[in-house]
Design a protein around this motif. Structure first.
Motif, PDB file in Angstrom:
ATOM      1  N   MET A  21      -0.014   7.168   5.960  1.00 41.12           N
ATOM      2  CA  MET A  21      -0.469   5.864   5.444  1.00 41.12           C
ATOM      3  C   MET A  21      -1.802   5.504   6.058  1.00 41.12           C
ATOM      4  SD  MET A  21       2.828   3.428   5.099  1.00 41.12           S
ATOM      5  CE  MET A  21       4.358   4.027   4.369  1.00 41.12           C
ATOM      6  N   VAL A  22      -2.592   4.724   5.317  1.00 47.59           N
ATOM      7  CA  VAL A  22      -3.866   4.246   5.863  1.00 47.59           C
ATOM      8  C   VAL A  22      -3.867   2.713   5.854  1.00 47.59           C
ATOM      9  CG1 VAL A  22      -6.381   4.331   5.720  1.00 47.59           C
ATOM     10  CG2 VAL A  22      -5.029   6.342   5.071  1.00 47.59           C
ATOM     11  N   ASP A  23      -3.941   2.122   4.655  1.00 46.54           N
ATOM     12  CA  ASP A  23      -4.053   0.659   4.618  1.00 46.54           C
ATOM     13  C   ASP A  23      -2.710  -0.070   4.582  1.00 46.54           C
ATOM     14  OD1 ASP A  23      -3.500   1.563   2.068  1.00 46.54           O
ATOM     15  OD2 ASP A  23      -4.602  -0.045   1.088  1.00 46.54           O
ATOM     16  N   GLY A  24      -1.705   0.561   4.008  1.00 45.73           N
ATOM     17  CA  GLY A  24      -0.387  -0.081   3.931  1.00 45.73           C
ATOM     18  C   GLY A  24      -0.319  -1.179   2.893  1.00 45.73           C
ATOM     19  N   GLY A  41      -1.180  -0.507  -0.655  1.00 44.59           N
ATOM     20  CA  GLY A  41      -1.177   0.019  -2.023  1.00 44.59           C
ATOM     21  C   GLY A  41      -2.564   0.335  -2.554  1.00 44.59           C
ATOM     22  N   MET A  42      -3.602   0.283  -1.704  1.00 43.38           N
ATOM     23  CA  MET A  42      -4.983   0.468  -2.182  1.00 43.38           C
ATOM     24  C   MET A  42      -5.509   1.894  -2.007  1.00 43.38           C
ATOM     25  SD  MET A  42      -5.835  -2.527  -3.248  1.00 43.38           S
ATOM     26  CE  MET A  42      -7.615  -2.598  -3.342  1.00 43.38           C
ATOM     27  N   CYS A  43      -5.096   2.583  -0.937  1.00 43.71           N
ATOM     28  CA  CYS A  43      -5.768   3.855  -0.600  1.00 43.71           C
ATOM     29  C   CYS A  43      -5.114   5.071  -1.263  1.00 43.71           C
ATOM     30  CB  CYS A  43      -5.813   4.052   0.911  1.00 43.71           C
ATOM     31  SG  CYS A  43      -4.199   4.442   1.623  1.00 43.71           S
ATOM     32  N   GLY A  44      -3.867   4.993  -1.586  1.00 52.36           N
ATOM     33  CA  GLY A  44      -3.161   6.118  -2.221  1.00 52.36           C
ATOM     34  C   GLY A  44      -2.670   7.163  -1.240  1.00 52.36           C
ATOM     35  N   GLY A  45      -2.900   6.950   0.045  1.00 54.34           N
ATOM     36  CA  GLY A  45      -2.511   7.952   1.047  1.00 54.34           C
ATOM     37  C   GLY A  45      -1.020   8.232   1.075  1.00 54.34           C
ATOM     38  N   CYS A  46      -0.230   7.227   0.713  1.00 55.12           N
ATOM     39  CA  CYS A  46       1.230   7.346   0.863  1.00 55.12           C
ATOM     40  C   CYS A  46       1.908   7.719  -0.456  1.00 55.12           C
ATOM     41  CB  CYS A  46       1.789   6.035   1.373  1.00 55.12           C
ATOM     42  SG  CYS A  46       1.562   4.710   0.172  1.00 55.12           S
ATOM     43  N   PHE A  84       3.964   4.347  -4.359  1.00 53.52           N
ATOM     44  CA  PHE A  84       3.326   4.221  -3.050  1.00 53.52           C
ATOM     45  C   PHE A  84       4.398   3.785  -2.046  1.00 53.52           C
ATOM     46  CE2 PHE A  84      -0.286   3.313  -5.974  1.00 53.52           C
ATOM     47  CZ  PHE A  84      -0.952   4.507  -5.733  1.00 53.52           C
ATOM     48  N   CYS A 122       4.196   2.602   0.818  1.00 54.02           N
ATOM     49  CA  CYS A 122       3.946   1.372   1.585  1.00 54.02           C
ATOM     50  C   CYS A 122       4.359   0.118   0.840  1.00 54.02           C
ATOM     51  CB  CYS A 122       2.484   1.288   2.017  1.00 54.02           C
ATOM     52  SG  CYS A 122       1.315   1.113   0.667  1.00 54.02           S
TER      53      CYS A 122
HETATM   54 FE1  FES Z   1      -2.533   3.160   1.285  1.00 51.02          FE
HETATM   55 FE2  FES Z   1       0.074   3.116   0.780  1.00 51.02          FE
HETATM   56  S1  FES Z   1      -0.903   3.423   2.679  1.00 51.02           S
HETATM   57  S2  FES Z   1      -1.566   3.025  -0.641  1.00 51.02           S
END
Ligand code: FES
Ligand code: NAD
Length: 280
Positions: free
Chosen positions: A216-219, A221-226, A236, A238
């Motif tokens: 996770m990066v931002d937590g 729902g914006m970055c898509g990492g999760c 997502f 997060c």
């Molecule tokens: Fe970035 Fe979920 S941590 S979208």
């Protein structure tokens, strides 16, 4: 800033940190997580809240030293030190209702995030069957805490040094094969464990939930990492999770995504690449 008020070494390379975080503690519900940043140069890491004390404004995190940030939290930070920021509580809380009989499965440090959820299931009158497993006796955490909120508890170790020799999936399979009715299974632990728990419960049609601890990066729902694939759709972890229907999670895709940034970790994983966390 969030001050560490207690630090315990609960198993080799595994620490219990009690942290002053009143705003998080007051809003926290079982199943939620926080994103931690140790200092301005640090990555953001998600950690599931293992316990919370609303009256004193504390949260408990269980942290295993596997990379830079967890290493910083466990080995450099001490009691009295301030963590730069803790964002949360994030994610949907676990669904809390009287299901009937709930089997909670905790693998390794996954036992810690299972605990507050299992306690809440217990408090509202569910029969709680706990199955906790670790590679060996010295890596079993929170055995007494789990026993206190369980109606029945099984312990497994991969090497047989405590409890039954084998994986957490072994007692679960035996219980289901014996015909005991289980209304819900919750699994938290290595991805391969959650995948195999889902494989065990699927033929018995037992609703099964996995709590996914993705990158996770931002937590928010914006970055898509999760991103995870659930039932053929992008979700997502997060904001849509962290809990998902384990029978719909594409665990293969999850394993692949979890491995994406491994080479960028400055420190060696504590598993030395020999554990089962990325096995198929
Ligand atoms: Fe970035 Fe979920 S941590 S979208
Ligand atoms: P581990 O590799 O030591 O495994 C713990 C237990 O999982 C084993 O003892 C076994 O019972 C079970 N297991 C392992 N491989 C299995 C398999 N192939 N089939 C069935 N069961 C199997 O675990 P660890 O080193 O403590 O790592 C814990 C993992 O849990 C980490 O990968 C971490 O990311 C994850 N975790 C997730 C959350 C979450 O919120 N989802 C929280 C904490 C930890």
């Amino acid at each position: 800033m969030a001050k560490i008020i207690k630090k315990l070494n609960v198993a080799p390379a595994i620490y219990e940190l009690i942290i002053e975080a009143p705003l998080v503690a007051h809003k926290c519900q079982p199943g939620q997580f926080v994103i931690v940043r140790t200092d301005e140069h640090s990555e953001r890491i998600p950690l599931t809240i293992a316990d919370f004390d609303i009256d004193n404004g504390h949260i408990t995190l269980i942290v295993q030293t596997v990379g830079n940030t967890t290493g910083h939290l466990c080995e450099i930070f001490d009691v009295g030190d301030d963590i730069l920021d803790i964002v949360g509580p994030l994610g949907h809380p676990s669904v809390m209702k009287k299901f009937g009989t709930v089997a909670v499965i905790g693998g390794g440090i996954g036992v810690a995030p299972v605990f507050p959820i299992a306690r809440a299931y217990h408090e509202i009158g569910n029969k709680v069957i706990s199955i906790i497993g670790a590679r060996s006796k010295d890596l079993i955490i929170w055995q007494k805490k789990m026993a206190a909120i369980s109606d029945v508890m099984f312990i497994t170790t991969d090497d047989g040094s405590a409890g039954r020799k084998g994986f957490v999936t072994d007692p679960l399979r035996k219980i289901l094969e014996a015909g005991e009715k289980i209304d819900l299974v919750l699994a938290i632990g290595p991805v391969i464990m959650m995948k195999n728990v889902a494989a065990v419960t699927a033929p018995f049609n037992v609703p099964t939930t996995a709590s996914l601890n993705t990158i996770m990066v931002d937590g928010t729902g914006m970055c898509g990492g999760c991103r995870v694939m659930v039932g053929g759709e992008n979700k997502f972890a997060c904001v849509d999770g962290p809990e998902f229907d384990a029978h719909k999670v594409d665990f293969q895709n999850l394993v692949m995504r979890q491995q994406m940034y491994r080479h960028q970790e400055a420190m060696e994983y504590s598993c030395g690449g020999n554990c089962k966390c990325v096995e198929e």
